[in-house]
Every structure is written in structure tokens, then in C-alpha cells.
Design an enzyme around this catalytic site. Structure first.
Site, PDB file in Angstrom:
ATOM      1  N   LYS A 221       0.806  -1.218   0.000  1.00  0.00           N
ATOM      2  CA  LYS A 221       0.000   0.000   0.000  1.00  0.00           C
ATOM      3  C   LYS A 221       0.837   1.265   0.000  1.00  0.00           C
ATOM      4  O   LYS A 221       2.043   1.240   0.264  1.00  0.00           O
ATOM      5  CB  LYS A 221      -0.949  -0.005   1.211  1.00  0.00           C
ATOM      6  CG  LYS A 221      -2.123  -0.965   1.004  1.00  0.00           C
ATOM      7  CD  LYS A 221      -3.155  -0.873   2.086  1.00  0.00           C
ATOM      8  CE  LYS A 221      -4.264  -1.890   1.811  1.00  0.00           C
ATOM      9  NZ  LYS A 221      -5.256  -1.910   2.896  1.00  0.00           N
ATOM     10  N   ARG A 255      -3.420  -9.781   5.842  1.00  0.00           N
ATOM     11  CA  ARG A 255      -3.795  -9.937   4.433  1.00  0.00           C
ATOM     12  C   ARG A 255      -2.626  -9.466   3.567  1.00  0.00           C
ATOM     13  O   ARG A 255      -2.180  -8.331   3.696  1.00  0.00           O
ATOM     14  CB  ARG A 255      -5.045  -9.088   4.182  1.00  0.00           C
ATOM     15  CG  ARG A 255      -5.619  -9.169   2.780  1.00  0.00           C
ATOM     16  CD  ARG A 255      -6.836  -8.255   2.653  1.00  0.00           C
ATOM     17  NE  ARG A 255      -7.451  -8.351   1.336  1.00  0.00           N
ATOM     18  CZ  ARG A 255      -7.039  -7.676   0.268  1.00  0.00           C
ATOM     19  NH1 ARG A 255      -6.007  -6.853   0.365  1.00  0.00           N
ATOM     20  NH2 ARG A 255      -7.650  -7.817  -0.897  1.00  0.00           N
TER      21      ARG A 255
END
Ligand code: PT1
Length: 281
Positions: A221, A255
Site C-alpha cells: 500500500k 492480508r
């Protein structure tokens, strides 16, 4: 701690990794890589071999700026992939969706966990999850993916996200979802600046006392990008560092795209967590 997902029970005595399987043409980091069920099944096989305990199948990109696909498109992407994985692999199949119609179709094909980045806000979603008996992840997001990064604003990001998650756990329980089927996620990158994301990670421990296992997604991210200055295809080391830190601070489901590396990271984070808890007695 454990998580009940229909007939399966996911043990969480130590943190586990949820492998990301995007079946979208526009994922932020691996768009178009998985073309059809055969390629997706091969990717899922590799993630299970690398130690993934859940596979999160997503047919809607929710990265910043993404738009919502038509329902028929999301169904067409997800259903054959869920069917193929559930038929072959001994793993919990998670579906990353906010649409009740997709939830129901995926569970009919063998999914037993629903990961909803909109926190089961669609009408009927909570009651459906309760009726299906699946495990759920309620994630916090400020705004909607298309515009969430325009001007995220909080008074106290940690307190506001925690209060919202507590309220959603209450809504899940009121709808009939079992207490041991609920996981919570502060939603890194979903309507948060780098400062907000860092505050959430620094105080991640605030989310471990809610009675629900903590799931986090940090893989590739923009937080890793902002801290290292690297583009999305060069964030493996940053993502693995963030995963270790999250596990050390109590995350139980991480995740991630890069499963083997993340398994090692959470193993190290968990060992350090146990050592510090031993010191405290
Ligand atoms: C997540 C998550 C998710 N993230 C859960 N589900 C994504 N439960 C999809 C960026 O800042 O964290 N938890 N499903 C992917 N979404 C993003 C968001 C991807 C932000 C990239 C960014 O770069």
C-alpha cells in the site's frame, strides 16, 4: 482465540496469513495478472503451499480512485474462482465484496468467510451473513474508494475507528452473527493519510481488546510507498516489515500478496510479542 467460519474453525493461537487473490482487471498492484479461473487456481495453490490459511478472492478493486463494477461483472469474476478453489484446496475461501448477491453466490460455491471493506452496510448484508453462518471481517473506511483519499480528516483517528468498530461488532451481534465469527480491521489506506495510518499502526494494540481478532492489510500500500519512497512493484521489503510490526502489536490475520515472506514476518512478530508478554508476566 479462533474464528468460526461455517463448518470450519480457524485457530488463531498464532497469527495467520490471508492470501490476496484479485480477479479484477484493475487491481492496484497485480491488475490483470490472474486471467480466468485456471490462473487464479494456480495462484491460490501456490499461496496455500506458502502457508496461507485463507484466500481472499476479490472482484472489485477498492484501491484509492477505483470505481464499482457492474454486479454481473463482479459475479462473473468471482463465482468460477471460488468454485475451483473450494473444490480443490483445504483453505478458508474468503470473498472480498460488499454486495449481498455476491456473498450468497460465493458461499453457495464454498466460500466460508466474507471480507467487506464497507463493513456490511448494504441493506440485508448483515442478516445474510448471520443466516449463512460465515466468518466476517468488518473494516473501517472513511468515504468511498473513488474519493476517500481526497481529504481524509479525523479528530482522533484511533478513537474514532475503534468506536466505529465497536458499534459494528454490536450491529453484527444484533443481526445474529456469532461472537466468534467476527474479525475487525482498521482499514489501512481507506480514507487515511500517512499520518493516520502511522497512528493506527503505532496504537494497534487499542484494537486487540475488542473481543474480535484483528485483521490488517498493509501489503504494497501507499503507506509503504510513502515511508520508503518506492513504487508499488518495489514494496515487498516495506510490506514485510509492516506485517512483522503489526503481528508484534497483536494482529492475528494479515492480508498479503506475498504469502511466504509474510508468514516469516508474522512468525517473527509473534515471537517478539510472546517474549514481551512473558517479560511482563
Ligand atoms: C484491507 C484491504 C481489503 N485492502 C481488508 N480488505 C484492500 N479486510 C482490499 C493504498 O493506500 O486492508 N483489509 N481489501 C486493498 N485496498 C487498498 C487500499 C489498496 C489502499 C491500496 C491502498 O495504496
Amino acid at each position: 482465540m479462533h474464528l468460526r467460519c461455517r463448518s470450519r474453525v480457524l485457530g488463531l493461537e498464532a497469527p495467520v496469513v490471508m492470501g490476496v487473490l484479485n480477479v479484477t482487471p484493475d487491481s492496484f498492484s497485480d491488475g490483470g495478472r490472474y486471467q480466468g479461473p485456471d490462473a487464479a487456481l494456480a495462484a491460490a495453490r501456490a499461496m496455500v503451499a506458502a502457508g496461507a490459511r485463507l484466500i481472499d478472492v476479490g472482484g472489485e478493486s477498492t484501491r484509492p480512485g477505483a470505481s464499482v463494477p457492474p454486479l454481473a461483472e463482479e459475479l462473473a469474476r468471482i463465482v468460477p474462482v471460488v468454485r475451483a478453489i473450494a473444490a480443490e484446496l483445504d483453505v478458508i475461501v474468503s470473498v472480498d465484496t460488499s454486495r449481498p448477491a455476491v456473498m450468497e453466490a460465493a458461499v453457495a460455491e464454498g466460500a466460508s468467510f466474507i471480507n467487506d471493506v464497507r463493513g456490511f452496510s448494504e441493506p440485508g448484508a448483515l442478516l445474510l451473513a448471520a443466516r449463512l453462518g460465515v466468518g466476517v471481517c468488518v473494516m473501517h473506511m472513511q468515504g468511498v474508494p473513488a474519493t476517500m483519499q481526497n481529504a481524509p480528516a479525523y479528530g482522533d483517528v484511533v478513537g474514532e475507528v475503534r468506536d466505529w468498530l465497536v458499534a459494528r461488532i454490536g450491529a453484527c451481534r444484533a443481526a445474529g452473527i456469532a461472537a466468534d465469527s467476527i474479525a475487525v480491521d482498521p482499514g489501512f489506506g481507506f480514507g487515511k493519510t500517512t499520518g493516520h495510518n502511522l497512528a493506527l499502526l503505532a496504537q494497534l494494540e487499542s484494537f486487540t481488546g475488542l473481543g474480535a481478532p484483528l485483521l490488517v492489510g498493509l501489503s504494497r500500500k501507499s503507506l509503504a510507498g510513502a515511508l520508503t519512497g518506492r513504487p508499488v512493484n518495489a514494496r515487498l521489503a516495506g510490506s514485510v516489515a509492516l506485517a512483522a510490526l503489526a503481528a508484534e502489536r497483536g494482529a492475528l490475520i494479515v492480508r498479503a500478496h506475498d504469502v511466504a515472506e509474510t508468514v516469516d514476518a508474522v512468525t517473527i512478530g509473534a515471537a517478539l510479542r510472546r517474549a514481551s508478554q512473558g517479560e511482563r508476566g
